[in-house]
Design a protein around this motif. Structure first.
Motif, short mmCIF file in Angstrom:
data_model
loop_
_atom_site.label_atom_id
_atom_site.label_comp_id
_atom_site.label_asym_id
_atom_site.label_seq_id
_atom_site.Cartn_x
_atom_site.Cartn_y
_atom_site.Cartn_z
N ASP A 179 2.91 -10.44 -17.37
CA ASP A 179 1.65 -10.93 -17.93
C ASP A 179 1.67 -10.89 -19.46
OD1 ASP A 179 0.67 -11.34 -15.41
OD2 ASP A 179 -1.05 -9.99 -15.59
N SER A 180 2.22 -9.82 -20.02
CA SER A 180 2.22 -9.72 -21.48
C SER A 180 3.21 -10.71 -22.09
CB SER A 180 2.52 -8.29 -21.94
OG SER A 180 3.75 -7.84 -21.42
N LYS A 213 1.49 -13.89 -22.14
CA LYS A 213 0.46 -13.92 -23.19
C LYS A 213 1.12 -14.13 -24.55
CE LYS A 213 -3.38 -13.63 -23.07
NZ LYS A 213 -4.32 -14.79 -23.24
N THR A 229 -5.12 -11.64 -30.20
CA THR A 229 -5.68 -10.84 -29.10
C THR A 229 -6.78 -9.89 -29.59
OG1 THR A 229 -4.03 -9.08 -29.29
CG2 THR A 229 -3.48 -10.92 -27.83
N GLU A 252 -13.66 -12.33 -23.49
CA GLU A 252 -12.24 -12.54 -23.22
C GLU A 252 -11.44 -11.32 -23.69
OE1 GLU A 252 -10.53 -14.33 -21.48
OE2 GLU A 252 -8.50 -14.41 -22.29
N LYS A 253 -11.79 -10.79 -24.85
CA LYS A 253 -11.10 -9.58 -25.33
C LYS A 253 -11.24 -8.45 -24.31
CE LYS A 253 -10.38 -5.65 -27.81
NZ LYS A 253 -11.46 -4.97 -28.46
N ARG A 278 -11.90 -8.67 -21.15
CA ARG A 278 -11.17 -9.01 -19.93
C ARG A 278 -9.68 -8.65 -20.10
NH1 ARG A 278 -7.99 -12.27 -17.66
NH2 ARG A 278 -7.57 -13.53 -19.50
N LEU A 279 -9.14 -8.96 -21.26
CA LEU A 279 -7.73 -8.64 -21.51
C LEU A 279 -7.49 -7.14 -21.57
CD1 LEU A 279 -6.74 -11.38 -24.13
CD2 LEU A 279 -6.02 -11.24 -21.74
N GLN A 318 -7.22 -6.19 -18.07
CA GLN A 318 -5.98 -6.70 -17.48
C GLN A 318 -4.77 -5.86 -17.89
OE1 GLN A 318 -5.15 -10.80 -18.51
NE2 GLN A 318 -3.13 -10.79 -17.53
N PHE A 319 -4.79 -5.41 -19.14
CA PHE A 319 -3.63 -4.67 -19.65
C PHE A 319 -3.87 -3.16 -19.70
CE2 PHE A 319 -2.79 -9.02 -21.06
CZ PHE A 319 -1.51 -9.17 -20.56
N LEU A 329 -3.50 -6.48 -28.29
CA LEU A 329 -2.48 -6.33 -27.26
C LEU A 329 -1.14 -6.02 -27.92
CD1 LEU A 329 -1.67 -6.47 -24.27
CD2 LEU A 329 -1.15 -8.89 -24.62
N TYR A 342 -3.72 -2.49 -24.78
CA TYR A 342 -4.54 -2.65 -25.98
C TYR A 342 -4.56 -1.36 -26.77
CZ TYR A 342 -6.54 -7.29 -26.16
OH TYR A 342 -6.72 -8.64 -26.35
#
Lengths: 403, 403
Positions: free
Chosen positions: B86-87, B90, B151, B160-161, B163-164, B167-168, B229, B256
């Motif tokens: 995923d990263s 990204k 990011t 969105e920030k 959410r990321l 996700q991470f 990120l 993050y």
């Protein structure tokens, strides 16, 4: 705790709320149940259900899928009901005596059934009326210290801390704070709301580049520093009190943020009440006495907070940082400095932003209201800009008393 | 991108990896496919598949459910395969030229199929061999600047920030860094690994209360500051290079975190190579020349990084902070200061912690190895303790050159 089958969201009414209470087996006699919707209808439905024979009562709160403020309405996530009940349950792990008991939650319906606190009054009202609460400082100082410490990396295993950060990710409600507390009041943005008589003071504030810079730095802390689980909106309208009891409610803004944030909002709202008392209590001696109580409330809350925090640090610290000599003092100093800055933003936004406080807005003499709002603005600016120069709680209190 | 049905995790072997490649339709002739497992077997299986007729090749990487280091083995989440792919995807949104192309991922199998980079060498090996890479500074500086800016809250919508950030969320891999980089080297903990000849220097380090305090503050930044990120482990072993190409790999530590972290790890590893060259290049003139290249690599990377970051800030900044005069300089200053501190932790842990670097460990003359490791330790301590005193990249370079 009862569970019901998953249902699609639909707003409750006085009929369906009784059916829900029946389903949850909350009362024994449903035929005589008294139901009142006591919310303001802007964000939530709040039903109070009373069984007259037993005097038993509960609150059933349901989030509405929108927010209404001064006529405007915009969609707002129902997930805030989950955030609110989850955070109240988390706070109850540390301070069960300071949150309403949660009897039932349903995230699909955005419903929380909780203890009825109608024996209590909203602290803001009590403070405007000049009432003193002898245990309040002790309660709030302890409540905040426990929340911060027990949800921080100093106490939790990092896996559990990161799990909680995810659980309390709260983008929509945080966005409201990011906008209304940290951004809009510092720019000419239409959400701002102030009388024309404040325009000069507001224009001066907007032209203050240093202020805008410092407020932005505080906003970035709010956006990025996941230190502890916050209530997120701990003003005097989120606190129910009696002489001997303190209950914290309305934690739908809860999220992982900077440790100084909650206590800042509590102090900022006490400070605004302190300023407003010049109009509310006409008798000079009585006013001086009450303002002294308010100063003491801030002092005692801070001292209880730091004593409790240090005690937890010493006795229950897990992270090796808690074993370093003097490290807790550095942490508390940085909480203090952040607190002063965050309190400044809160005072400014409550004076010229979208959401005001009754302490100042209810001042009948308009000239005096304007005068005192100007003083509040000056204090808020000073806190945001010079937060590093205010070294301790006595200097913070002095800054309020010399307004 | 092909998808397969959900399968239970099982480690691949040379037979099943061919079946997988067939399922994914990666080649045309499977009968002559050459398969080699080229991983070190400690964390991942890494298969290289080559079709001799077409010279087409791919890498199939599969995470193992454990980590092995010096004989010890402990369970480690397979979720790191998801984090890594995923990263990389990204990062590819911003710098497709600097990451291997991802052809397929399967989170259940913890499998990633990616571009074969065997035309490249690992940067650490190149640097130990004294090779210069003329585009490396440009590539790394740009890569990091884009990752950080795109990011961050300066560019992304806060939803969105957040959410990321979710996700991470990467608790298990972060815990490795929290322990091995920020904690263990500063305490007498069994994971540490150093020759007896370093004991005096290590004991002195453990008795340095200021150092431990500052390292702890850096650890807290790592734990709480969700700014951008990160790759999370950007040392010279995570970078594949040729003369004109730079590819970043192995981003399973992505999360993050604080903006200064990645560039710190890159610089720390260049600095350790700089120190180690005293042993590797015997010819004084050649050594001086190569060390000058390494200084220039740091300078050019930093300048490319700041120029790129400022350009993005100016042209693509969304958050109002990016409109404040001079605010980007404050952000970059704080990235710089954090960088110096994080670089110090990396140098210390690579010298006395669990995971070493070949630059220093491969020095054949043991006395010289000890001498240079002592110098590295001194430099690392200085960076962690006095990071605020090093004001700019020239002073940072001077601190390396005067080791």
């Amino acid at each position: 705790m009862a569970t019901t089958t998953k249902q699609a969201y639909t707003p409750l009414n006085e009929q369906t709320v009784i059916e829900l209470s029946q389903e949850l087996d909350l009362f024994s006699d449903y035929s005589s149940l008294e139901v009142n919707e006591i919310g303001d209808g802007n964000l939530n439905l709040v039903f109070r259900l009373v069984e007259p024979a037993t005097k038993k009562s509960v609150i059933i709160k349901q989030a509405l899928p929108y927010a209404k403020v001064v006529g405007e309405s915009w969609p707002l996530t129902l997930d805030r009901a989950r955030i609110e009940s989850d955070s109240l349950k988390k706070f109850a792990e540390f301070s069960p005596e300071h949150v309403p008991e949660i009897l039932y939650t349903n995230n699909e319906l955005a419903v929380t059934v909780m203890e009825d606190l109608s024996s209590h009054v909203i602290l803001r009202k009590g403070l405007i009326d000049g009432v003193t609460y002898p245990s309040l400082a002790q309660h709030i100082g302890t409540f905040i210290a426990k929340n911060l410490f027990y949800t921080s990396d100093f106490y939790l295993h990092p896996f559990e801390k990161k799990r909680l950060v995810q659980q309390f990710t709260n983008p929509e409600l945080c966005k409201i704070t990011e906008d209304l507390v940290f951004t809009d009041p510092f720019y000419d943005i239409e959400t701002n709301d102030y009388p024309a008589e404040l325009q000069d003071a507001v224009s001066e504030l907007w032209n203050d580049a240093t202020l805008r810079n410092k407020a932005t730095r505080l906003k970035l802390k709010f956006l990025t520093h996941a230190e502890a689980l916050l209530h997120g909106d701990l003003h005097s309208g989120s606190i129910f009190v009696t002489e001997e009891s303190t209950k914290i409610i309305d934690s739908e803004f809860a999220y992982y943020g900077p440790q100084g944030f909650d206590i800042a909002h509590f102090f900022a709202n006490i400070a605004m009440n302190h300023i407003a008392q010049r109009a509310h209590i006409k008798d000079k001696e009585k006013r001086a006495e009450y303002q002294l109580y308010l100063s003491g409330l801030i002092r005692d809350t801070w001292n209880t907070f730091t004593d409790t925090y240090k005690g937890l640090w010493r006795n229950e610290g897990v992270e090796l940082a808690t074993k370093l000599p003097g490290f807790e003092d550095e942490v508390l100093e940085s909480i203090f400095t952040d607190m002063v800055g965050f309190a400044g933003c809160e005072v400014i936004r409550r004076t010229i932003g979208l959401a005001h406080v009754a302490d100042l807005d209810s001042i009948a003499d308009f000239d005096e209201q304007i005068l005192l709002k100007k003083k509040a603005l000056k204090l808020g600016r000073d806190w945001v800009k010079n937060k590093q120069r205010i070294k301790n709680i006595e200097e913070f209190i002095t800054s309020i008393r010399s307004v």
